[in-house]
Design an enzyme around this catalytic site. Structure first.
Site, PDB file in Angstrom:
ATOM      1  N   SER A 170      40.450   2.404  53.269  1.00 45.67           N
ATOM      2  CA  SER A 170      40.349   2.620  51.825  1.00 45.67           C
ATOM      3  C   SER A 170      41.743   2.720  51.183  1.00 45.67           C
ATOM      4  CB  SER A 170      39.474   3.853  51.562  1.00 45.67           C
ATOM      5  OG  SER A 170      39.071   3.875  50.224  1.00 45.67           O
TER       6      SER A 170
ATOM      7  N   ASP B 202      28.826  -0.917  50.912  1.00 47.27           N
ATOM      8  CA  ASP B 202      29.829   0.082  50.526  1.00 47.27           C
ATOM      9  C   ASP B 202      29.723   0.314  49.018  1.00 47.27           C
ATOM     10  OD1 ASP B 202      32.271   1.228  49.608  1.00 47.27           O
ATOM     11  OD2 ASP B 202      33.355   0.458  51.347  1.00 47.27           O
TER      12      ASP B 202
ATOM     13  N   HIS C 229      30.886   2.894  53.274  1.00 48.15           N
ATOM     14  CA  HIS C 229      32.321   3.193  53.212  1.00 48.15           C
ATOM     15  C   HIS C 229      32.735   4.274  54.222  1.00 48.15           C
ATOM     16  CE1 HIS C 229      36.077   2.855  50.910  1.00 48.15           C
ATOM     17  NE2 HIS C 229      36.209   4.154  50.927  1.00 48.15           N
TER      18      HIS C 229
END
Ligand SMILES: N[C@@H](CCC(=O)N[C@@H](CS)C(=O)NCC(=O)O)C(=O)O
EC number: 3.1.2.12
Length: 295
Positions: free
Chosen positions: A156, A237, A272
């Site tokens: 991320s 995600d 995610h």
């Protein structure tokens, strides 16, 4: 100053060391975890290569050490892993802990230019200069690491950190990989908030210098045929769906710049979280190991 060892934990036959050191770059103590595989710790062997893992928003060195499962394959292949923190802690700047996506836990691996952040929020310098120097020269741990063989990865915000530090420092790292990276921060809410605060809302030239989708189009990378970049994104995600990651923008830039050796994979049904991360951790460790000469 050498590391202070706060804890030693056995993991997959190797050891995870929870360390701390005073950082002159961030002006704070910094926590960092180091995993050494069994082959590094056995007296007969030579130093092992290193994979640096940059974590995402809200994380400390603990998140990935505990549930990323990098140690599983790193133990088998003989790779050390370094898990740094995501920002300085405890500077008490106004607004530093008001939100989870800016300030503490959200340093973005850049050097801030705006006051007061430009004093301690210099995570780019910390990750690329001070931390490796402290590790490689540490009297206890330095001898285990081959400082000439280092790769970088992240998740991320940390996936973007890994991509940008790799692209900004061509040749320093042997390869890069990223899980669900923020690919084009100049064009997503997370990035716009962070860059406005750290770099200034109007300093768009400064934004470009810190954006992976812009950096891949730079003179240094244009036409590169063997870029050694691996990216995984989960199709379920929520942050991808909300336009925070923008991997397609990165893919377009790669194409426009004629860069080869970039794999962007869309993993069906993954979100995610660290369930996604852990599912592909072995493959990312293998990617680094291959580029570091272990496979
Ligand atoms: N706090 C945020 C989520 C932040 C988040 O998902 N952070 C990711 C990196 S961007 C993470 O790794 N969180 C820590 C964890 O899952 O252990 C929310 O409430 O939506």
């Amino acid at each position: 100053m050498p590391f202070e060892t706060k804890a030693t934990i056995t993991s997959f036959g190797g050891k995870l060391f929870k360390l701390s050191h005073p950082s002159s770059t961030t002006t704070t103590p910094m926590a960092v975890n180091l995993y050494l595989p069994p082959s590094a710790l056995s007296s007969s062997t030579t130093p092992v290569p290193l994979l640096i893992y940059l974590s995402g928003l809200t994380c400390t060195p603990e998140n990935c050490s505990e549930k990323g499962f990098f140690q599983h394959r790193a133990s088998q292949l003989g790779l050390a892993i370094l898990y740094p923190d995501t920002s300085p802690r405890g500077l008490n700047y106004p607004g530093e802990t008001d939100s989870w996506d800016f300030g503490a836990g959200a340093g973005f691996y850049i050097n801030a230019t705006q006051s007061p952040w430009n004093v301690g929020y210099k995570m780019q310098d910390y990750i690329t200069h001070e931390l490796p120097q402290v590790l490689f020269s540490d009297p206890e741990y330095g001898k285990y690491i081959d400082s000439s063989r280092v790769s970088i990865t992240g998740h991320s915000m940390g996936g973007h950190g890994a991509l940008t530090l790799y692209l900004k420092n061509k040749g320093t790292y042997k390869s890069v990989s990223a899980f669900a990276p923020i690919c084009n921060p100049s064009n997503c809410p997370w990035g716009q908030k962070a860059f406005s605060g750290y770099l200034g809302a109007d300093n768009k030239e400064e934004w470009k210098k810190n954006d992976a989708t812009e950096l891949i189009k730079s003179q240094e990378w244009k036409g590169e045929k063997d870029a050694r970049i691996l990216v995984d994104v989960g199709t379920a995600d929520g942050f991808y769906e909300k336009g925070q990651l923008l991997p397609e923008k990165f893919e377009e830039a790669v194409k426009e710049a004629g860069v080869g050796g970039v794999k962007v994979r869309y993993q069906e049904g993954y979100d995610h979280s660290y369930y996604f991360m852990a599912s592909f951790a072995d493959e990312h460790v293998e990617w680094a190991a291959k580029n570091l000469g272990l496979l």
